[in-house]
Enzyme design. Structure first.
Site, PDB file in Angstrom:
ATOM      1  N   ARG A   1      -0.693  10.819   4.948  1.00  0.00           N
ATOM      2  CA  ARG A   1      -1.142  11.422   6.201  1.00  0.00           C
ATOM      3  C   ARG A   1      -2.171  12.491   5.863  1.00  0.00           C
ATOM      4  O   ARG A   1      -1.925  13.340   5.006  1.00  0.00           O
ATOM      5  CB  ARG A   1       0.033  12.009   6.961  1.00  0.00           C
TER       6      ARG A   1
ATOM      7  N   ASN B   1      -3.304  11.512  12.432  1.00  0.00           N
ATOM      8  CA  ASN B   1      -2.607  11.728  13.699  1.00  0.00           C
ATOM      9  C   ASN B   1      -3.477  12.598  14.596  1.00  0.00           C
ATOM     10  O   ASN B   1      -3.846  13.717  14.230  1.00  0.00           O
ATOM     11  CB  ASN B   1      -1.250  12.393  13.454  1.00  0.00           C
TER      12      ASN B   1
ATOM     13  N   GLU C   1      -3.543   3.568   2.462  1.00  0.00           N
ATOM     14  CA  GLU C   1      -3.653   3.739   3.912  1.00  0.00           C
ATOM     15  C   GLU C   1      -3.673   5.236   4.194  1.00  0.00           C
ATOM     16  O   GLU C   1      -2.748   5.948   3.809  1.00  0.00           O
ATOM     17  CB  GLU C   1      -2.449   3.094   4.595  1.00  0.00           C
TER      18      GLU C   1
ATOM     19  N   HIS D   1       0.817  -1.203   0.000  1.00  0.00           N
ATOM     20  CA  HIS D   1       0.000   0.000   0.000  1.00  0.00           C
ATOM     21  C   HIS D   1       0.852   1.254   0.000  1.00  0.00           C
ATOM     22  O   HIS D   1       2.042   1.205   0.248  1.00  0.00           O
ATOM     23  CB  HIS D   1      -0.968   0.038   1.195  1.00  0.00           C
TER      24      HIS D   1
ATOM     25  N   HIS E   1       3.087  12.339  -7.679  1.00  0.00           N
ATOM     26  CA  HIS E   1       1.699  11.929  -7.839  1.00  0.00           C
ATOM     27  C   HIS E   1       1.547  10.424  -7.715  1.00  0.00           C
ATOM     28  O   HIS E   1       2.506   9.677  -7.786  1.00  0.00           O
ATOM     29  CB  HIS E   1       1.126  12.409  -9.180  1.00  0.00           C
TER      30      HIS E   1
ATOM     31  N   GLU F   1      -3.047  11.418 -10.486  1.00  0.00           N
ATOM     32  CA  GLU F   1      -3.196  11.388 -11.938  1.00  0.00           C
ATOM     33  C   GLU F   1      -4.273  10.371 -12.294  1.00  0.00           C
ATOM     34  O   GLU F   1      -4.207   9.223 -11.874  1.00  0.00           O
ATOM     35  CB  GLU F   1      -1.881  10.984 -12.604  1.00  0.00           C
TER      36      GLU F   1
END
Length: 136
Positions: free
Chosen positions: A11, A57, A53, A7, A72, A122
């Protein structure tokens, strides 16, 4: 030797906004993993594994510095015009209208968007094999 790509982790500040954006691109919510000061949201495309993912935080309010290394992530869509219309309807505008890279009409059209945190995505208007030009 690696056997699979698992993956990409991004963040994010506003998980709801990010989920809405990636769901417009066809991603499905798959799971959540909680930690003491953060949690991860896992997404995948229909029929495929979890490949995205989103890390949230706790308490973070400042935008993340994306630096100049990230450029990208690319996603193939089955109908670029329909996808662009759906994104625009939800308030997401492309960097520019769909185009053939380098003006080469042999290549599929592409279009770039920024997700809610500024990560560039993209969109490619159909599956194609990566070109294999000779070394310079």
């Amino acid at each position: 030797m690696p056997t699979a790509f698992v993956h990409t982790c991004l963040r994010v500040l506003d998980p709801d906004a990010s989920l809405r954006f990636y769901e417009l691109l066809g991603f499905e919510r798959r799971g959540r993993l909680n930690f003491d000061t953060a949690h991860n949201l896992y997404l995948g495309l229909p029929g495929g594994p979890d490949v995205l993912e989103l890390t949230v935080n706790d308490g973070r309010t400042d935008p993340y510095d994306l630096g100049d290394g990230y450029n990208h992530m690319a996603i193939v869509v089955d109908d670029l015009d329909h996808t662009v219309a759906r994104l625009e309807e939800a308030g997401h505008l492309p960097e520019r209208a769909p185009y053939h890279p380098g003006g080469n009409e042999q290549l599929p059209r592409i279009c770039f968007y920024a997700d809610p945190d500024g990560y560039r995505i993209e969109l490619i208007d159909r599956r194609f094999d990566t070109p294999q030009d000779p070394d310079r």
